[in-house]
Design an enzyme around this catalytic site. Structure first.
Site: not given
Length: 205
Positions: A152, A154, A159-160, A163, A169
């Site tokens: 997915d 989005t 997620h990125e 950071h 992670d």
């Protein structure tokens, strides 16, 4: 380098061809692939790249906070600015920054047309999508076309972006945990941080 995954057969990656920029809007992966679960656990190199990225963004944010304090202002929330150099992912970037802005209180993400604390890029990379630094004190998020066809887009983008806000992670986590990335497999489409991730970001900022 963070939103990584392991497919059931490496041949899928070996035979993958470059896809056009419209990949961010591709149809969902076939049902068979949706049951794939990642065994990827990260690496010291990825952790170091993520930390360098966050450190670059935080350095800029602290400078803003110091400048505001010098002028007698107290910032309710630190603003982290970004540029978009990934037009194929414009919708996903807008959505992921909205998600984060509605999830935390002590830091805000705001788009700018030039400069910025970090920027989004797009293309094809065998490493998939990742967060890193450009070697000149600025961070960037790379969004991979092929990975966005399998997972997915989005969720990848949110997620990125996590950071940027200092989250590492955690591939072994459940789908409800945004920073588990590709660990739960392609069927996971959750793009929201859980309560622990939201709390951690507010603590950091």
């Amino acid at each position: 380098m963070s939103y990584r995954h392991t497919l059931t057969t490496l041949a899928v990656l070996a035979t993958a061809i470059a896809v056009p920029a419209t990949a961010a809007h591709a149809a969902p992966a076939p049902e068979a692939a949706a049951t794939t679960v990642s065994s990827y656990t990260g690496s010291p190199q990825e952790a170091a790249a993520n930390k360098a990225f966050f450190d670059a963004v935080m350095k800029s944010a602290l400078a803003k906070r110091a400048a505001a304090a010098k002028s007698g202002q107290q910032l309710a929330a630190v603003t982290v600015t970004y540029r978009v150099n990934a037009p194929s992912f414009r919708t996903q970037i807008n959505r992921s920054t909205q998600i984060w802005n509605s999830s935390v209180t002590d830091v805000r993400l705001a788009e700018v047309s030039s400069g910025g604390d970090f920027y989004y890029r797009e293309g094809n990379d065998s490493r998939g999508s990742y967060a890193s630094t450009d070697g000149r004190g600025h961070g960037y998020i790379f969004l991979d076309y092929r990975q966005a066809q399998q997972y997915d887009p989005t969720r990848i983008t949110a997620h990125e972006t996590g950071h940027v806000l200092g989250l590492p992670d955690h591939y072994s986590g459940p789908c409800s945990e945004l920073m588990s990335g590709g660990g739960p497999g392609p069927s996971c489409t959750n793009a929201y941080p859980d309560s622990n991730e939201r709390r951690r970001v507010n603590q950091i900022w």
